[in-house]
Design an enzyme around this catalytic site. Structure first.
Site, PDB file in Angstrom:
ATOM      1  N   ASP A   1       0.773  -1.285  -0.190  1.00 23.03           N
ATOM      2  CA  ASP A   1      -0.017   0.120  -0.063  1.00 23.03           C
ATOM      3  C   ASP A   1       0.768   1.245   0.073  1.00 23.03           C
ATOM      4  O   ASP A   1       2.097   1.190   0.271  1.00 23.03           O
ATOM      5  CB  ASP A   1      -1.194   0.213   1.192  1.00 23.03           C
ATOM      6  CG  ASP A   1      -0.331   0.157   2.448  1.00 23.03           C
ATOM      7  OD1 ASP A   1       0.614  -0.887   2.761  1.00 23.03           O
ATOM      8  OD2 ASP A   1      -0.598   1.069   3.273  1.00 23.03           O
TER       9      ASP A   1
ATOM     10  N   GLU B   1       0.127  -1.082   5.694  1.00 20.46           N
ATOM     11  CA  GLU B   1       1.275  -0.599   6.698  1.00 20.46           C
ATOM     12  C   GLU B   1       1.123   0.728   7.159  1.00 20.46           C
ATOM     13  O   GLU B   1       1.367   1.271   8.172  1.00 20.46           O
ATOM     14  CB  GLU B   1       2.546  -0.845   6.045  1.00 20.46           C
ATOM     15  CG  GLU B   1       3.701  -0.518   7.088  1.00 20.46           C
ATOM     16  CD  GLU B   1       4.197   0.919   6.945  1.00 20.46           C
ATOM     17  OE1 GLU B   1       5.069   1.288   7.749  1.00 20.46           O
ATOM     18  OE2 GLU B   1       3.940   1.562   6.163  1.00 20.46           O
TER      19      GLU B   1
END
Length: 482
Positions: free
Chosen positions: A78, A145
């Site tokens: 991400d 994350e």
């Protein structure tokens, strides 16, 4: 494989370009996870995709490396999706527009996603290249994350055989990280009542700020637009009566807020006075932040006469008190490591909704008790004004390993390749290594990465030459791991 921008290393930038075509903001990682699965199938590699879209891809050792310790290479899928105010791109549905500016790769109007797309690009390029000598490679790509670290919390590491991990989620060349802060997110909600009020509608805007990653830039004394707005509104309220209809700033709990906008309603005869108060304060703020945020601006624009639903006076007083008093910035510096921020708090999201004032903060600390002390301050502040506070996304610190072997080996390769002494440091930002250490107590990890600047902002830029140097570092490290 060649990339359209003719950058080297070709394979690395080819895969970075492919990843950049896929929207992959936190919470939107299914497509990029599926891309990795398709890659593994195409290359006949062992692949594990779990229910939340974490990915593990394994490539067996090349000849002569069968008995070498497997190497885990880890990054996250991400990215933080931030864009310029005038950018119309839908980052949930559209890919990025990459371009080259000198030695830097950038994205038009948006974040680049070098954090942490470059780790995934390195990993795929290594898996794709059969000419590189290496031990068994275990690529671990996690999700979310940047927000919750839900991916690393959920991942099953049973397929892994390695106990040496290269975390490619750092952004300063020549720096190898050996520990990171833990943290948590707070969500504060204050109930508000609204009433209808008539008068002159005006908009106050705070902007022009650099913002940045709250772990990497919090010590640089950059302005937070929501804290500035709190100061502006409180200063204005001391001289002029007005009511707040709308107030919003920030979209990410871990990004220093760059913009905040407020809509207020006031008496027509007070407009000129209000405009002067804001203009005078803007001059003060420009002087205060002339180094840290030289392009800061505060504007007051009258719009029209009309009626709006505004928060009542009791709620407004609580909102102003909260914006003025909620912690932001460095709370404590480390007494163990010179120059390291130990504890900080970032006011990330402010959103005045119909019946609720929502505030989200990110707390970081390498000392767990200090992290919870700041949390207690926010909880106490919330209780004082009648708000509720919820703690979410509590993640552990990555503690320093004095006997790390991988740290010394990767530093030695860097020293030999570039004839430069690397720096061994701790970082205030949170890294997934803490969770990996909890799951694998014998893990020996180090974190590093190519030079990437202004991450989490539309000014993000990845050094092309640094990316190539770190590719050479990875290849040589794997070669020496026999």
């Amino acid at each position: 494989m060649k990339n359209s921008l003719n950058l080297k290393p070709e394979n690395v930038f080819y895969y970075f370009e492919e990843l950049s075509k896929i929207p992959r903001g936190s919470g939107n990682t299914k497509a990029v996870s599926d891309y990795c699965v398709a890659f593994a199938k195409e290359h006949n590699l062992e692949c594990h995709q779990d229910a939340v879209n974490n990915i593990i891809i394994i490539k067996e050792a090349t000849k002569g490396y069968e008995n070498s310790e497997p190497i885990i290479i880890q990054g996250h899928l991400d990215m933080v999706c931030e864009k310029e105010v005038d950018c119309t791109k839908d980052m949930d549905k559209e890919g990025l527009d990459l371009y080259v500016d000198g030695d830097f790769l950038k994205a038009k109007g948006t974040t680049l996603g070098g954090d942490d797309g470059i780790a995934v690009a390195y990993g795929l390029a290594l898996l794709d290249d059969d000419t590189i000598e290496h031990p068994r490679l275990e690529m671990v790509f996690t999700i979310d994350e940047e927000t919750s670290m839900d991916g690393v919390q959920a991942i099953d590491l049973a397929p892994l055989k390695g106990h040496i991990m290269l975390n490619i989620d750092s952004d300063e060349e020549g720096v190898f990280l050996t520990s990171s802060a833990g943290g948590c997110e707070t969500s504060l909600d204050l109930p508000v009542k609204r009433v209808e009020e008539s008068g002159m509608i005006a908009k106050i805007s705070v902007g022009g700020l650099l913002g940045g990653h709250s772990g990497a830039e919090i010590h640089k004394e950059r302005a937070n637009a929501s804290k500035i707005m709190g100061r502006v509104l409180k200063t204005l309220s001391d001289e002029v009566e007005f009511s707040i209809a709308n107030l919003a700033g920030g979209t990410k709990h871990n990004a220093i807020t760059r913009n905040n906008d407020a809509t207020i309603i006031l008496a027509k005869e007070d407009v000129a006075k209000a405009k002067k108060i804001v203009a005078d304060l803007e001059e003060v703020l420009k002087k205060e932040y002339r180094v840290a945020d030289p392009d800061l601006f505060v504007t007051f624009a009258e719009e029209k006469e009309g009626s709006l639903q505004v928060v009542d006076k009791t709620a407004q007083a609580k909102i102003l008190f909260l914006l003025r008093e909620i912690p932001f910035g460095v709370m404590a510096m480390s007494t163990d490591i010179e120059g390291l921020v130990e504890t900080s708090c970032n006011l990330g999201i402010v959103d005045l909704q119909e019946t609720n004032f929502h505030v989200c903060s990110s707390i970081r600390s390498s000392v767990a008790t200090r992290k919870y002390e700041v949390l207690d301050r926010i909880v106490f502040l919330g209780e004082f004004i009648g708000a509720t506070v919820e703690k979410t996304d509590d993640y552990p610190a990555w503690e320093y390993n004095a006997n790390s072997v991988v740290r010394e080996k990767i530093a030695g390769v860097y020293r030999d390749l570039f004839n430069t002494e690397p720096q061994i440091q701790a970082i205030h930002a949170g890294l997934e290594c803490g969770y990996f250490n909890e799951k694998m107590p014998t893990l020996d990890a180090v974190s590093f990465g190519p030079a990437n600047f202004d991450i989490h902002t539309p000014q993000e830029r990845l050094s092309i030459s640094s990316t190539e140097r770190y590719w050479n570092l990875l290849v040589e490290f794997l070669k020496r791991a026999k």
